[in-house]
Design an enzyme around this catalytic site. Sequence first.
Site, PDB file in Angstrom:
ATOM      1  N   ASN A   3     -10.107  -0.053  -0.298  1.00  0.00           N
ATOM      2  CA  ASN A   3      -8.645  -0.001  -0.234  1.00  0.00           C
ATOM      3  C   ASN A   3      -8.084  -0.592  -1.524  1.00  0.00           C
ATOM      4  O   ASN A   3      -8.140  -1.794  -1.743  1.00  0.00           O
ATOM      5  CB  ASN A   3      -8.155  -0.797   0.979  1.00  0.00           C
ATOM      6  CG  ASN A   3      -6.648  -0.726   1.158  1.00  0.00           C
ATOM      7  OD1 ASN A   3      -5.909  -0.303   0.274  1.00  0.00           O
ATOM      8  ND2 ASN A   3      -6.183  -1.179   2.321  1.00  0.00           N
ATOM      9  N   HIS A  48      -3.384   7.380   2.102  1.00  0.00           N
ATOM     10  CA  HIS A  48      -3.766   6.045   1.652  1.00  0.00           C
ATOM     11  C   HIS A  48      -5.191   5.786   2.108  1.00  0.00           C
ATOM     12  O   HIS A  48      -5.528   5.982   3.278  1.00  0.00           O
ATOM     13  CB  HIS A  48      -2.800   5.016   2.251  1.00  0.00           C
ATOM     14  CG  HIS A  48      -3.232   3.600   2.059  1.00  0.00           C
ATOM     15  ND1 HIS A  48      -3.703   3.120   0.845  1.00  0.00           N
ATOM     16  CD2 HIS A  48      -3.264   2.547   2.915  1.00  0.00           C
ATOM     17  CE1 HIS A  48      -3.997   1.840   0.970  1.00  0.00           C
ATOM     18  NE2 HIS A  48      -3.752   1.475   2.215  1.00  0.00           N
ATOM     19  N   CYS A  62       0.809  -1.221   0.000  1.00  0.00           N
ATOM     20  CA  CYS A  62       0.000   0.000   0.000  1.00  0.00           C
ATOM     21  C   CYS A  62       0.842   1.271   0.000  1.00  0.00           C
ATOM     22  O   CYS A  62       0.356   2.332  -0.394  1.00  0.00           O
ATOM     23  CB  CYS A  62      -0.939   0.001   1.199  1.00  0.00           C
ATOM     24  SG  CYS A  62      -2.098  -1.397   1.223  1.00  0.00           S
TER      25      CYS A  62
END
Length: 325
Positions: free
Chosen positions: A282, A252, A115
């Site tokens: 996500n 993020h 990520c």
Amino acid sequence: MTVTRAVAIGCGHYLPARVVENAEFEARIDTSDEWIRSRSGIERRHFAAEGERTSDLAIAAARMALEDAGLAGADIDALIVATATPDHTFPSTASKVQAALGMGEGFAFDIQAVCAGFVFAVANANALIASGQARRVMVIGAETFSRILDWNDRATCVLFGDGAGALILEGQSGDGGPQDRGVLSTVLRSDGRYHDLLYVDGGVSSTQTAGLLRMEGREVFKHAVEKLAVAGEEALSAAGLSVDDVAWVVPHQANLRIIKATAQRIGIAMEKVVVTVQDHGNTSAASIPLALSVASQRGSFRKGDLILMEAIGGGLTWGACALRW
């Protein structure tokens, strides 16, 4: 003192056509729309179609970024794809994107920091431009996380989605001060002691399978807020700036509670935070460039705005970047 800065000149994104609302999971696992929203802020996400690969998503986002910048593929010197879900073990997904865009020269490679991958990729692009290795670098975050989810694990399968975002950086002259446009600082961190908090239980040399995602959500949450806040503060300090100078935070997009807690810790009002997690879930390395492109399309950013990007992922890996738009 004149320096070369990596200035953002174009961005783009792509989302697969299939939209998956929270309600779709109710027939498959023991969960509900309310449970998912209350714990993550996620309302829907996009899943890639059968046969649609990470490179396909990356190519679509890249083409949008090229159009935004008024460039052709041949104008790009280097291409970096941040992904944890590549098309193949090798060659790189970036090489497939390079060919599709008509980059006859230059070079392309993948980077893997899960990520945090986009922040790591921007740091590499900035170094390539500052050193004179490349003048224009396209950085792409692209993922098809739907391919590595355990559909029986309600704690993880509802959190992730597929998508891609792209950013084109170009070397331009700056004065060397904090008012320059472009990448002003990057902070990269990792700590392999936390490997088991977020990982995929497969791999070429371990199981010879792709594996499935595994996560200790509560532990990741605790690390995320602290590490993201510290990295963001370090990036601002390295650029000679403070939180008061920040126009926008593009974090993020993992979990709305993490986003809010991190903003509160570093003293940023939520009105200055770009939030897309409710619509995209996500998307790992794609989440920051995807959110960046969406906000740019909305007209949120003005020339000269200071943008703070920050992300954390498996490894654990984390980092931040201060960029003046």
